[in-house]
Enzyme design. Sequence first.
Site, PDB file in Angstrom:
ATOM      1  N   ASP A  34       1.023  -1.060  -0.034  1.00  0.00           N
ATOM      2  CA  ASP A  34      -0.164  -0.340   0.121  1.00  0.00           C
ATOM      3  C   ASP A  34       0.615   1.021  -0.187  1.00  0.00           C
ATOM      4  O   ASP A  34       0.684   2.455  -0.809  1.00  0.00           O
ATOM      5  CB  ASP A  34      -1.097   0.287   1.434  1.00  0.00           C
ATOM      6  CG  ASP A  34      -0.700   0.202   2.493  1.00  0.00           C
ATOM      7  OD1 ASP A  34       1.281  -0.438   2.603  1.00  0.00           O
ATOM      8  OD2 ASP A  34      -0.771   0.456   3.308  1.00  0.00           O
ATOM      9  N   TYR A 107      -2.119 -14.277   1.370  1.00  0.00           N
ATOM     10  CA  TYR A 107      -1.189 -13.459   2.155  1.00  0.00           C
ATOM     11  C   TYR A 107       0.388 -14.993   2.578  1.00  0.00           C
ATOM     12  O   TYR A 107      -0.372 -15.920   3.054  1.00  0.00           O
ATOM     13  CB  TYR A 107      -0.780 -12.402   2.677  1.00  0.00           C
ATOM     14  CG  TYR A 107      -1.535 -11.072   2.258  1.00  0.00           C
ATOM     15  CD1 TYR A 107      -1.183 -10.395   1.928  1.00  0.00           C
ATOM     16  CD2 TYR A 107      -3.430 -10.924   2.680  1.00  0.00           C
ATOM     17  CE1 TYR A 107      -1.950  -9.120   1.823  1.00  0.00           C
ATOM     18  CE2 TYR A 107      -3.855 -10.090   2.562  1.00  0.00           C
ATOM     19  CZ  TYR A 107      -3.193  -8.937   2.026  1.00  0.00           C
ATOM     20  OH  TYR A 107      -3.246  -7.527   1.241  1.00  0.00           O
ATOM     21  N   LYS A 233     -12.471   8.697   1.505  1.00  0.00           N
ATOM     22  CA  LYS A 233     -12.909   7.928   0.654  1.00  0.00           C
ATOM     23  C   LYS A 233     -14.351   7.334   0.148  1.00  0.00           C
ATOM     24  O   LYS A 233     -14.091   5.961   1.466  1.00  0.00           O
ATOM     25  CB  LYS A 233     -11.469   7.492   0.127  1.00  0.00           C
ATOM     26  CG  LYS A 233     -10.402   8.290  -0.166  1.00  0.00           C
ATOM     27  CD  LYS A 233      -9.190   7.500  -0.267  1.00  0.00           C
ATOM     28  CE  LYS A 233      -8.623   6.657   1.198  1.00  0.00           C
ATOM     29  NZ  LYS A 233      -6.935   6.109   0.819  1.00  0.00           N
ATOM     30  N   GLY A 235     -15.086   4.996  -1.457  1.00  0.00           N
ATOM     31  CA  GLY A 235     -15.121   4.266  -3.104  1.00  0.00           C
ATOM     32  C   GLY A 235     -15.744   5.296  -4.631  1.00  0.00           C
ATOM     33  O   GLY A 235     -15.345   5.906  -4.941  1.00  0.00           O
ATOM     34  N   ALA A 263      -5.022  -0.793  -5.298  1.00  0.00           N
ATOM     35  CA  ALA A 263      -4.048   0.430  -5.298  1.00  0.00           C
ATOM     36  C   ALA A 263      -5.068   1.462  -5.717  1.00  0.00           C
ATOM     37  O   ALA A 263      -4.600   2.565  -6.379  1.00  0.00           O
ATOM     38  CB  ALA A 263      -2.694   0.293  -6.050  1.00  0.00           C
ATOM     39  N   ASP A 266      -4.497   4.223  -3.213  1.00  0.00           N
ATOM     40  CA  ASP A 266      -3.891   4.271  -2.747  1.00  0.00           C
ATOM     41  C   ASP A 266      -2.680   5.171  -3.410  1.00  0.00           C
ATOM     42  O   ASP A 266      -2.028   6.154  -3.609  1.00  0.00           O
ATOM     43  CB  ASP A 266      -2.431   3.127  -3.147  1.00  0.00           C
ATOM     44  CG  ASP A 266      -2.825   1.637  -2.298  1.00  0.00           C
ATOM     45  OD1 ASP A 266      -3.192   1.999  -0.830  1.00  0.00           O
ATOM     46  OD2 ASP A 266      -2.105   0.262  -2.412  1.00  0.00           O
TER      47      ASP A 266
END
Length: 313
Positions: A34, A107, A233, A235, A263, A266
Amino acid sequence: MAAHTVYAIGECMIELQRSGEGAGGTMDYRFGGDTLNTAVYMARLLDPAVANVAYVTGLGVDGMSAEMLAAWEREGIDTACVQRLPDRLPGIYMIETDPDGERRFHYWRRDSAARHWLHAPDAGRVLVQLARARMVYLSGISLAILAPADRELLIAALAQCRAAGGSVVFDNNYRARLWEDAATARDVYDRVLAHADIALLTLDDEVALHGATDAHGVVERTRALGVGEIVVKCGGAPCVVWHDGWTYAVAPEPVRDVIDTTAAGDSFGAGYMAARLSGHGPEAAARAGHRLAGTVIRHRGAIIPRAAMPATE
Protein backbone atom coordinates in the site's frame (compact mmCIF):
# COMPACT_ATOMS: atom_id res chain seq x y z
CA MET A 1 13.39 26.86 -1.27
CA ALA A 2 15.23 23.50 -1.22
CA ALA A 3 13.24 20.34 -1.79
CA HIS A 4 12.31 18.31 1.27
CA THR A 5 11.83 14.58 1.69
CA VAL A 6 8.58 12.72 2.21
CA TYR A 7 9.26 9.51 4.16
CA ALA A 8 6.80 6.71 3.38
CA ILE A 9 6.82 3.77 5.82
CA GLY A 10 5.54 0.28 5.15
CA GLU A 11 6.00 -3.02 3.40
CA CYS A 12 6.51 -3.99 -0.21
CA MET A 13 5.76 -7.56 -1.18
CA ILE A 14 6.08 -9.76 -4.22
CA GLU A 15 2.76 -9.50 -6.08
CA LEU A 16 1.73 -12.64 -7.98
CA GLN A 17 -0.78 -12.43 -10.84
CA ARG A 18 -2.25 -15.51 -12.52
CA SER A 19 -2.53 -15.44 -16.33
CA GLY A 20 -4.71 -18.06 -18.04
CA GLU A 21 -6.67 -20.93 -16.55
CA GLY A 22 -5.72 -24.33 -15.21
CA ALA A 23 -2.40 -26.10 -15.63
CA GLY A 24 -1.64 -24.16 -18.79
CA GLY A 25 -1.71 -20.82 -17.01
CA THR A 26 1.34 -18.85 -15.94
CA MET A 27 2.18 -16.84 -12.84
CA ASP A 28 3.71 -13.41 -13.32
CA TYR A 29 5.19 -11.30 -10.53
CA ARG A 30 5.48 -7.63 -9.73
CA PHE A 31 6.15 -5.69 -6.56
CA GLY A 32 3.51 -3.87 -4.52
CA GLY A 33 2.31 -2.80 -1.11
CA ASP A 34 0.00 0.00 0.00
CA THR A 35 2.51 2.69 1.01
CA LEU A 36 5.02 1.58 -1.62
CA ASN A 37 2.36 2.04 -4.30
CA THR A 38 1.69 5.52 -2.97
CA ALA A 39 5.41 6.32 -2.82
CA VAL A 40 5.93 5.32 -6.45
CA TYR A 41 3.02 7.40 -7.69
CA MET A 42 4.10 10.39 -5.59
CA ALA A 43 7.64 10.15 -6.98
CA ARG A 44 6.21 10.17 -10.50
CA LEU A 45 3.95 13.16 -9.83
CA LEU A 46 6.18 15.44 -7.76
CA ASP A 47 8.63 17.94 -9.14
CA PRO A 48 11.98 16.96 -7.57
CA ALA A 49 12.53 20.65 -6.85
CA VAL A 50 9.48 20.50 -4.54
CA ALA A 51 9.90 17.17 -2.76
CA ASN A 52 11.67 13.83 -2.93
CA VAL A 53 10.26 10.51 -1.73
CA ALA A 54 12.12 8.04 0.51
CA TYR A 55 10.88 4.59 1.48
CA VAL A 56 11.32 3.09 4.95
CA THR A 57 11.04 -0.68 5.24
CA GLY A 58 12.95 -3.92 5.72
CA LEU A 59 14.20 -6.24 2.98
CA GLY A 60 16.44 -9.27 2.79
CA VAL A 61 19.73 -9.61 0.95
CA ASP A 62 18.28 -12.05 -1.60
CA GLY A 63 17.91 -11.52 -5.32
CA MET A 64 14.24 -10.49 -5.16
CA SER A 65 15.03 -7.87 -2.52
CA ALA A 66 17.82 -6.50 -4.70
CA GLU A 67 15.43 -6.41 -7.66
CA MET A 68 12.92 -4.44 -5.56
CA LEU A 69 15.54 -1.87 -4.58
CA ALA A 70 16.64 -1.42 -8.18
CA ALA A 71 13.02 -0.96 -9.30
CA TRP A 72 12.38 1.70 -6.64
CA GLU A 73 15.54 3.56 -7.51
CA ARG A 74 14.50 3.60 -11.18
CA GLU A 75 11.31 5.32 -10.00
CA GLY A 76 13.39 8.00 -8.29
CA ILE A 77 12.75 6.76 -4.73
CA ASP A 78 15.47 7.27 -2.13
CA THR A 79 16.29 3.84 -0.64
CA ALA A 80 18.86 4.93 1.97
CA CYS A 81 16.38 4.11 4.78
CA VAL A 82 15.66 0.56 3.61
CA GLN A 83 17.01 -1.85 6.23
CA ARG A 84 18.63 -5.04 4.90
CA LEU A 85 18.16 -8.10 7.12
CA PRO A 86 20.24 -11.15 6.12
CA ASP A 87 17.94 -13.68 7.82
CA ARG A 88 14.64 -12.38 6.38
CA LEU A 89 12.81 -12.40 3.03
CA PRO A 90 10.08 -10.25 1.45
CA GLY A 91 6.44 -11.20 1.90
CA ILE A 92 4.32 -12.51 -0.98
CA TYR A 93 0.70 -11.92 -1.95
CA MET A 94 -1.48 -13.17 -4.78
CA ILE A 95 -4.43 -11.27 -6.29
CA GLU A 96 -7.53 -12.92 -7.69
CA THR A 97 -10.04 -10.62 -9.42
CA ASP A 98 -13.69 -11.25 -10.27
CA PRO A 99 -15.38 -10.15 -13.52
CA ASP A 100 -16.26 -6.76 -11.97
CA GLY A 101 -12.64 -6.01 -11.06
CA GLU A 102 -13.05 -6.59 -7.32
CA ARG A 103 -10.16 -8.47 -5.77
CA ARG A 104 -9.26 -11.05 -3.13
CA PHE A 105 -5.81 -11.22 -1.57
CA HIS A 106 -3.87 -14.26 -0.36
CA TYR A 107 -0.81 -13.52 1.80
CA TRP A 108 2.45 -15.21 2.83
CA ARG A 109 4.00 -12.52 5.04
CA ARG A 110 3.99 -13.72 8.66
CA ASP A 111 7.75 -13.33 9.14
CA SER A 112 8.65 -10.88 6.37
CA ALA A 113 11.66 -8.57 6.63
CA ALA A 114 9.41 -5.50 6.81
CA ARG A 115 8.03 -6.70 10.16
CA HIS A 116 11.53 -6.46 11.63
CA TRP A 117 12.97 -3.27 10.15
CA LEU A 118 13.17 -1.63 13.58
CA HIS A 119 15.51 -4.43 14.72
CA ALA A 120 18.17 -3.57 12.13
CA PRO A 121 21.44 -2.04 13.38
CA ASP A 122 20.74 1.23 11.54
CA ALA A 123 17.11 1.61 12.65
CA GLY A 124 18.00 4.23 15.28
CA ARG A 125 19.35 6.55 12.59
CA VAL A 126 16.15 6.15 10.58
CA LEU A 127 13.99 6.98 13.61
CA VAL A 128 16.00 10.20 14.09
CA GLN A 129 15.40 11.11 10.44
CA LEU A 130 11.68 10.49 10.84
CA ALA A 131 11.57 12.64 13.97
CA ARG A 132 13.19 15.50 12.04
CA ALA A 133 11.24 15.02 8.79
CA ARG A 134 9.12 17.61 7.04
CA MET A 135 6.54 14.93 6.18
CA VAL A 136 6.01 11.28 7.19
CA TYR A 137 3.37 9.09 5.55
CA LEU A 138 2.20 5.73 6.89
CA SER A 139 -0.85 3.48 6.93
CA GLY A 140 -2.65 1.13 9.24
CA ILE A 141 -0.74 -1.72 7.62
CA SER A 142 2.58 -0.01 8.39
CA LEU A 143 1.61 -0.27 12.07
CA ALA A 144 -0.18 -3.62 12.02
CA ILE A 145 2.84 -5.60 10.83
CA LEU A 146 5.00 -4.35 13.73
CA ALA A 147 5.36 -5.90 17.17
CA PRO A 148 3.75 -3.77 19.93
CA ALA A 149 7.10 -2.51 21.26
CA ASP A 150 8.15 -1.48 17.74
CA ARG A 151 4.89 0.41 17.26
CA GLU A 152 5.72 2.41 20.37
CA LEU A 153 9.09 3.41 18.93
CA LEU A 154 7.47 4.53 15.70
CA ILE A 155 4.65 6.46 17.40
CA ALA A 156 7.23 8.27 19.54
CA ALA A 157 9.08 9.34 16.36
CA LEU A 158 5.79 10.59 14.85
CA ALA A 159 5.10 12.64 17.98
CA GLN A 160 8.58 14.17 17.76
CA CYS A 161 8.08 14.93 14.06
CA ARG A 162 4.82 16.76 14.76
CA ALA A 163 6.27 18.63 17.74
CA ALA A 164 9.19 19.82 15.60
CA GLY A 165 6.85 21.26 12.96
CA GLY A 166 6.76 18.32 10.54
CA SER A 167 3.59 16.82 9.07
CA VAL A 168 2.25 13.32 9.64
CA VAL A 169 -0.13 11.80 7.09
CA PHE A 170 -2.07 8.66 8.06
CA ASP A 171 -4.12 6.34 5.83
CA ASN A 172 -6.36 4.04 7.88
CA ASN A 173 -6.11 1.00 5.53
CA TYR A 174 -7.47 -1.50 8.08
CA ARG A 175 -6.78 -5.22 7.64
CA ALA A 176 -8.33 -7.09 10.57
CA ARG A 177 -6.26 -10.26 10.07
CA LEU A 178 -3.03 -8.32 10.77
CA TRP A 179 -4.12 -7.05 14.19
CA GLU A 180 -4.29 -8.78 17.56
CA ASP A 181 -7.90 -7.56 17.84
CA ALA A 182 -10.06 -4.61 16.77
CA ALA A 183 -9.71 -2.85 20.15
CA THR A 184 -5.92 -2.73 19.79
CA ALA A 185 -6.23 -1.36 16.26
CA ARG A 186 -8.66 1.35 17.38
CA ASP A 187 -6.35 2.41 20.20
CA VAL A 188 -3.26 2.55 17.98
CA TYR A 189 -5.10 4.41 15.21
CA ASP A 190 -6.41 7.04 17.62
CA ARG A 191 -2.96 7.57 19.11
CA VAL A 192 -1.43 8.05 15.66
CA LEU A 193 -4.25 10.34 14.52
CA ALA A 194 -3.58 12.51 17.57
CA HIS A 195 -0.23 13.36 15.91
CA ALA A 196 -1.55 13.55 12.34
CA ASP A 197 -2.05 16.63 10.20
CA ILE A 198 -3.79 14.82 7.34
CA ALA A 199 -6.02 11.74 7.63
CA LEU A 200 -6.82 9.75 4.47
CA LEU A 201 -9.66 7.48 5.56
CA THR A 202 -11.56 4.84 3.62
CA LEU A 203 -15.22 4.74 4.68
CA ASP A 204 -15.47 0.94 4.47
CA ASP A 205 -12.52 0.62 6.86
CA GLU A 206 -14.10 3.08 9.28
CA VAL A 207 -17.30 1.03 9.17
CA ALA A 208 -15.36 -2.15 9.93
CA LEU A 209 -13.32 -0.60 12.73
CA HIS A 210 -15.73 1.89 14.35
CA GLY A 211 -19.18 1.03 13.03
CA ALA A 212 -19.33 4.37 11.22
CA THR A 213 -22.52 5.07 9.30
CA ASP A 214 -21.52 7.92 6.99
CA ALA A 215 -18.56 10.04 5.92
CA HIS A 216 -19.65 13.11 7.87
CA GLY A 217 -19.71 11.12 11.10
CA VAL A 218 -16.16 9.93 10.32
CA VAL A 219 -15.08 13.55 9.85
CA GLU A 220 -16.54 14.58 13.21
CA ARG A 221 -14.93 11.69 15.07
CA THR A 222 -11.54 12.40 13.48
CA ARG A 223 -11.78 16.14 14.06
CA ALA A 224 -12.24 15.42 17.76
CA LEU A 225 -8.78 13.82 17.76
CA GLY A 226 -7.25 17.08 16.55
CA VAL A 227 -6.67 16.28 12.86
CA GLY A 228 -6.78 19.44 10.75
CA GLU A 229 -7.32 17.95 7.28
CA ILE A 230 -9.52 14.93 6.69
CA VAL A 231 -10.40 13.05 3.50
CA VAL A 232 -12.97 10.25 3.57
CA LYS A 233 -12.71 8.04 0.48
CA CYS A 234 -16.04 6.49 -0.51
CA GLY A 235 -15.22 4.26 -3.48
CA GLY A 236 -17.03 5.40 -6.61
CA ALA A 237 -19.09 7.96 -4.66
CA PRO A 238 -17.87 11.50 -3.94
CA CYS A 239 -15.16 11.72 -1.30
CA VAL A 240 -15.70 14.11 1.60
CA VAL A 241 -12.93 16.57 2.46
CA TRP A 242 -12.81 18.73 5.57
CA HIS A 243 -10.21 21.47 6.02
CA ASP A 244 -10.08 24.80 7.81
CA GLY A 245 -13.79 24.77 8.61
CA TRP A 246 -14.90 23.92 5.06
CA THR A 247 -16.42 20.66 3.83
CA TYR A 248 -16.23 19.60 0.17
CA ALA A 249 -17.84 16.68 -1.63
CA VAL A 250 -15.70 15.86 -4.67
CA ALA A 251 -17.05 13.35 -7.18
CA PRO A 252 -14.84 11.16 -9.38
CA GLU A 253 -15.27 10.95 -13.13
CA PRO A 254 -17.19 7.75 -14.04
CA VAL A 255 -15.01 4.78 -15.02
CA ARG A 256 -16.84 2.11 -16.95
CA ASP A 257 -13.98 -0.18 -17.99
CA VAL A 258 -12.69 -1.19 -14.55
CA ILE A 259 -10.18 -4.04 -14.75
CA ASP A 260 -8.55 -4.20 -11.30
CA THR A 261 -9.25 -2.01 -8.26
CA THR A 262 -5.90 -2.85 -6.62
CA ALA A 263 -4.20 0.33 -5.35
CA ALA A 264 -7.21 2.57 -6.00
CA GLY A 265 -6.98 4.11 -2.54
CA ASP A 266 -3.17 4.14 -2.57
CA SER A 267 -3.06 6.07 -5.83
CA PHE A 268 -5.77 8.47 -4.67
CA GLY A 269 -3.60 9.28 -1.66
CA ALA A 270 -0.58 9.85 -3.89
CA GLY A 271 -2.49 12.20 -6.17
CA TYR A 272 -3.90 14.06 -3.18
CA MET A 273 -0.61 14.50 -1.33
CA ALA A 274 1.37 15.41 -4.46
CA ALA A 275 -1.18 18.10 -5.28
CA ARG A 276 -1.11 19.49 -1.74
CA LEU A 277 2.69 19.54 -1.71
CA SER A 278 2.60 21.34 -5.07
CA GLY A 279 0.47 24.14 -3.63
CA HIS A 280 -3.05 23.10 -4.61
CA GLY A 281 -6.01 23.34 -2.24
CA PRO A 282 -7.84 20.31 -0.81
CA GLU A 283 -10.66 20.34 -3.36
CA ALA A 284 -8.26 20.39 -6.33
CA ALA A 285 -6.13 17.76 -4.59
CA ALA A 286 -9.15 15.46 -4.28
CA ARG A 287 -9.81 15.84 -8.00
CA ALA A 288 -6.18 14.93 -8.68
CA GLY A 289 -6.53 11.87 -6.46
CA HIS A 290 -9.67 10.74 -8.26
CA ARG A 291 -8.03 11.29 -11.66
CA LEU A 292 -5.06 9.08 -10.83
CA ALA A 293 -7.16 6.37 -9.13
CA GLY A 294 -9.53 6.33 -12.10
CA THR A 295 -6.58 5.60 -14.37
CA VAL A 296 -5.01 2.96 -12.13
CA ILE A 297 -8.17 0.83 -11.91
CA ARG A 298 -8.22 0.51 -15.69
CA HIS A 299 -4.99 -1.53 -15.55
CA ARG A 300 -3.93 -4.77 -13.90
CA GLY A 301 -1.71 -4.70 -10.84
CA ALA A 302 -0.88 -2.12 -8.23
CA ILE A 303 1.57 -0.01 -10.24
CA ILE A 304 0.67 0.91 -13.81
CA PRO A 305 3.22 1.64 -16.56
CA ARG A 306 4.65 5.14 -16.42
CA ALA A 307 3.36 5.77 -19.95
CA ALA A 308 -0.21 5.23 -18.71
CA MET A 309 -0.02 7.99 -16.07
CA PRO A 310 -2.67 10.72 -16.55
CA ALA A 311 -1.62 14.24 -17.45
CA THR A 312 -1.29 16.58 -14.47
CA GLU A 313 -3.15 19.87 -14.31
